[in-house]
Write an enzyme that holds these catalytic residues in place. Structure first.
Site, PDB file in Angstrom:
ATOM      1  N   HIS A  95       0.979  -1.178  -0.055  1.00 13.09           N
ATOM      2  CA  HIS A  95      -0.109   0.239  -0.016  1.00 13.09           C
ATOM      3  C   HIS A  95       0.899   1.128   0.087  1.00 13.09           C
ATOM      4  O   HIS A  95       1.790   1.508   0.878  1.00 13.09           O
ATOM      5  CB  HIS A  95      -0.862  -0.063   1.345  1.00 13.09           C
ATOM      6  CG  HIS A  95      -1.982   1.171   1.234  1.00 13.09           C
ATOM      7  ND1 HIS A  95      -3.057   0.828   0.508  1.00 13.09           N
ATOM      8  CD2 HIS A  95      -1.916   2.154   1.977  1.00 13.09           C
ATOM      9  CE1 HIS A  95      -3.744   2.120   1.140  1.00 13.09           C
ATOM     10  NE2 HIS A  95      -3.007   2.874   1.722  1.00 13.09           N
TER      11      HIS A  95
ATOM     12  N   ASP B 105       0.925   5.353  -0.078  1.00  9.32           N
ATOM     13  CA  ASP B 105       0.326   6.499   0.250  1.00  9.32           C
ATOM     14  C   ASP B 105       0.750   7.635  -0.222  1.00  9.32           C
ATOM     15  O   ASP B 105       1.802   8.115   0.028  1.00  9.32           O
ATOM     16  CB  ASP B 105       0.049   6.851   1.797  1.00  9.32           C
ATOM     17  CG  ASP B 105      -0.940   5.676   2.251  1.00  9.32           C
ATOM     18  OD1 ASP B 105      -1.847   5.473   2.027  1.00  9.32           O
ATOM     19  OD2 ASP B 105      -0.353   4.907   3.319  1.00  9.32           O
TER      20      ASP B 105
ATOM     21  N   HIS C 213      -2.806   4.691  -3.090  1.00  6.74           N
ATOM     22  CA  HIS C 213      -3.929   5.285  -2.530  1.00  6.74           C
ATOM     23  C   HIS C 213      -3.567   6.976  -2.557  1.00  6.74           C
ATOM     24  O   HIS C 213      -2.709   7.567  -1.981  1.00  6.74           O
ATOM     25  CB  HIS C 213      -3.785   4.776  -1.049  1.00  6.74           C
ATOM     26  CG  HIS C 213      -4.904   5.640  -0.277  1.00  6.74           C
ATOM     27  ND1 HIS C 213      -4.835   5.720   1.412  1.00  6.74           N
ATOM     28  CD2 HIS C 213      -5.974   6.364  -0.488  1.00  6.74           C
ATOM     29  CE1 HIS C 213      -5.927   6.364   1.636  1.00  6.74           C
ATOM     30  NE2 HIS C 213      -6.613   6.725   0.718  1.00  6.74           N
TER      31      HIS C 213
ATOM     32  N   MET D 162     -11.826   4.488   5.132  1.00  4.61           N
ATOM     33  CA  MET D 162     -10.827   5.112   5.972  1.00  4.61           C
ATOM     34  C   MET D 162     -11.331   4.769   7.390  1.00  4.61           C
ATOM     35  O   MET D 162     -12.436   5.216   7.773  1.00  4.61           O
ATOM     36  CB  MET D 162     -10.634   6.643   5.684  1.00  4.61           C
ATOM     37  CG  MET D 162     -10.234   6.843   4.358  1.00  4.61           C
ATOM     38  SD  MET D 162      -8.660   6.169   3.815  1.00  4.61           S
ATOM     39  CE  MET D 162      -7.351   6.608   5.252  1.00  4.61           C
TER      40      MET D 162
ATOM     41  N   ASP E 100      -8.573   1.208   5.963  1.00  6.04           N
ATOM     42  CA  ASP E 100      -7.156   1.790   6.153  1.00  6.04           C
ATOM     43  C   ASP E 100      -7.341   2.697   7.384  1.00  6.04           C
ATOM     44  O   ASP E 100      -7.856   3.639   7.315  1.00  6.04           O
ATOM     45  CB  ASP E 100      -7.044   2.680   4.714  1.00  6.04           C
ATOM     46  CG  ASP E 100      -5.683   3.245   4.741  1.00  6.04           C
ATOM     47  OD1 ASP E 100      -4.816   2.985   5.628  1.00  6.04           O
ATOM     48  OD2 ASP E 100      -5.397   3.978   3.929  1.00  6.04           O
TER      49      ASP E 100
HETATM   50  C1  DX5 Z   1      -3.557   7.276   6.219  1.00  7.69           C
HETATM   51  C2  DX5 Z   1      -3.012   6.449   5.380  1.00  7.69           C
HETATM   52  C3  DX5 Z   1      -2.858   5.070   5.731  1.00  7.69           C
HETATM   53  C4  DX5 Z   1      -1.618   4.870   7.098  1.00  7.69           C
HETATM   54  C5  DX5 Z   1      -1.989   3.830   7.695  1.00  7.69           C
HETATM   55  O1  DX5 Z   1      -3.811   8.612   6.052  1.00  7.69           O
HETATM   56  O2  DX5 Z   1      -3.962   6.229   4.387  1.00  7.69           O
HETATM   57  O3  DX5 Z   1      -2.481   3.919   4.858  1.00  7.69           O
HETATM   58  O4  DX5 Z   1      -0.465   4.511   6.341  1.00  7.69           O
HETATM   59  O5  DX5 Z   1      -1.185   3.698   8.645  1.00  7.69           O
HETATM   60  P1  DX5 Z   1      -1.579   3.114  10.278  1.00  7.69           P
HETATM   61  O6  DX5 Z   1      -1.879   1.521   9.754  1.00  7.69           O
HETATM   62  O7  DX5 Z   1      -0.186   3.354  10.733  1.00  7.69           O
HETATM   63  O8  DX5 Z   1      -2.864   3.774  10.956  1.00  7.69           O
HETATM   64 ZN    ZN Z   2      -3.625   4.692   2.697  1.00  8.31          ZN
END
Ligand code: DX5
Ligand code: ZN
Length: 221
Positions: free
Chosen positions: A33, A35, A66, A137, A177
């Protein structure tokens, strides 16, 4: 589809990204994934297509991009060329969502639509028949390591109900996520999610491989 763990590299050590991705790949992660943040849609800046391109040559895992950016339409082509396998953009972003889905479909890239905690499931229902994946989310996007917002699991249930009514040809993937870890993954699974993004729970652990394996086991995959 069997549940998949999607380690988010946002929490990885960027000075040895290739090695970190290899560790989670060997541990059985299902996809990586990535970001992407533009400092506008969310108050943080991260990575762009060059990182996707670099990962493309270091892993055979599907790359799950993403986009937390205001104008995804302007960048889809670059991420496709860089080697993205799946691209998700936000319902709250600008642009013609239908046209963006057309482009992804044309190019054979997985189509995902992400929905923020403040946005009701109803906003995305009209797109379900065209999607491969919904990203629910479970934190407000922008940063790794935030607390899990469990109310969003109702959205997962609502989308599954709607999917049933539509009797789609292919099962929809629902990715959760944000804040997914050993304590929250069970509730996500029970609500109907089948892809679990985990950033800090994996790359913040002393042994990211062991953390990946634990989540795989908890997700029953
Ligand atoms: C948040 C991102 C996530 C993030 C999740 O804005 O979209 O993908 O990396 O991180 P964790 O698992 O630490 O909450
Ligand atoms: Zn993400």
């Amino acid at each position: 589809m069997t549940p998949r763990i999607a380690p988010s590299i946002l929490s990885a050590d960027f000075s040895r990204l290739g090695e970190q991705v290899r560790v989670v790949e060997e541990a059985g992660a299902g996809q990586v994934h990535i970001d992407v943040m533009d400092g506008h849609f969310v108050p943080n800046l991260t990575m762009g297509p060059v990182v996707v391109e670099a990962l493309r040559s270091t892993t055979t895992l599907p790359l799950d991009v993403h986009l937390m950016i205001t104008d995804p339409e302007d960048y889809l082509e670059s991420f496709i060329k860089a080697g993205a396998d799946h691209i998700s953009f936000h319902i709250e972003a600008e642009g013609d969502k239908g046209a963006m889905l057309d482009l992804l479909e044309e190019r054979g890239v997985g189509k995902g639509l992400a929905v923020n905690p403040a946005t009701p499931a109803e906003e995305i229902l009209e797109f379900l028949p065209r999607l491969d994946m919904v990203v629910v989310m479970t934190v407000n996007p922008g940063f790794g390591g935030q607390d899990f917002l469990g109310d969003n699991l109702d959205k997962v249930r609502r989308i599954r109900q709607e999917e049933e009514k539509l009797s789609l040809e292919k099962k929809l993937n629902i990715e959760v996520d944000g804040g997914v870890d050993r304590g929250t993954i069970g509730a996500c699974l029970e609500a109907g999610a089948d892809i679990f993004v985990a950033g800090s729970a994996i790359f913040g652990a002393a042994d990211p491989g062991a953390a990946t394996r634990e989540l795989i086991e908890l997700a029953g995959s």
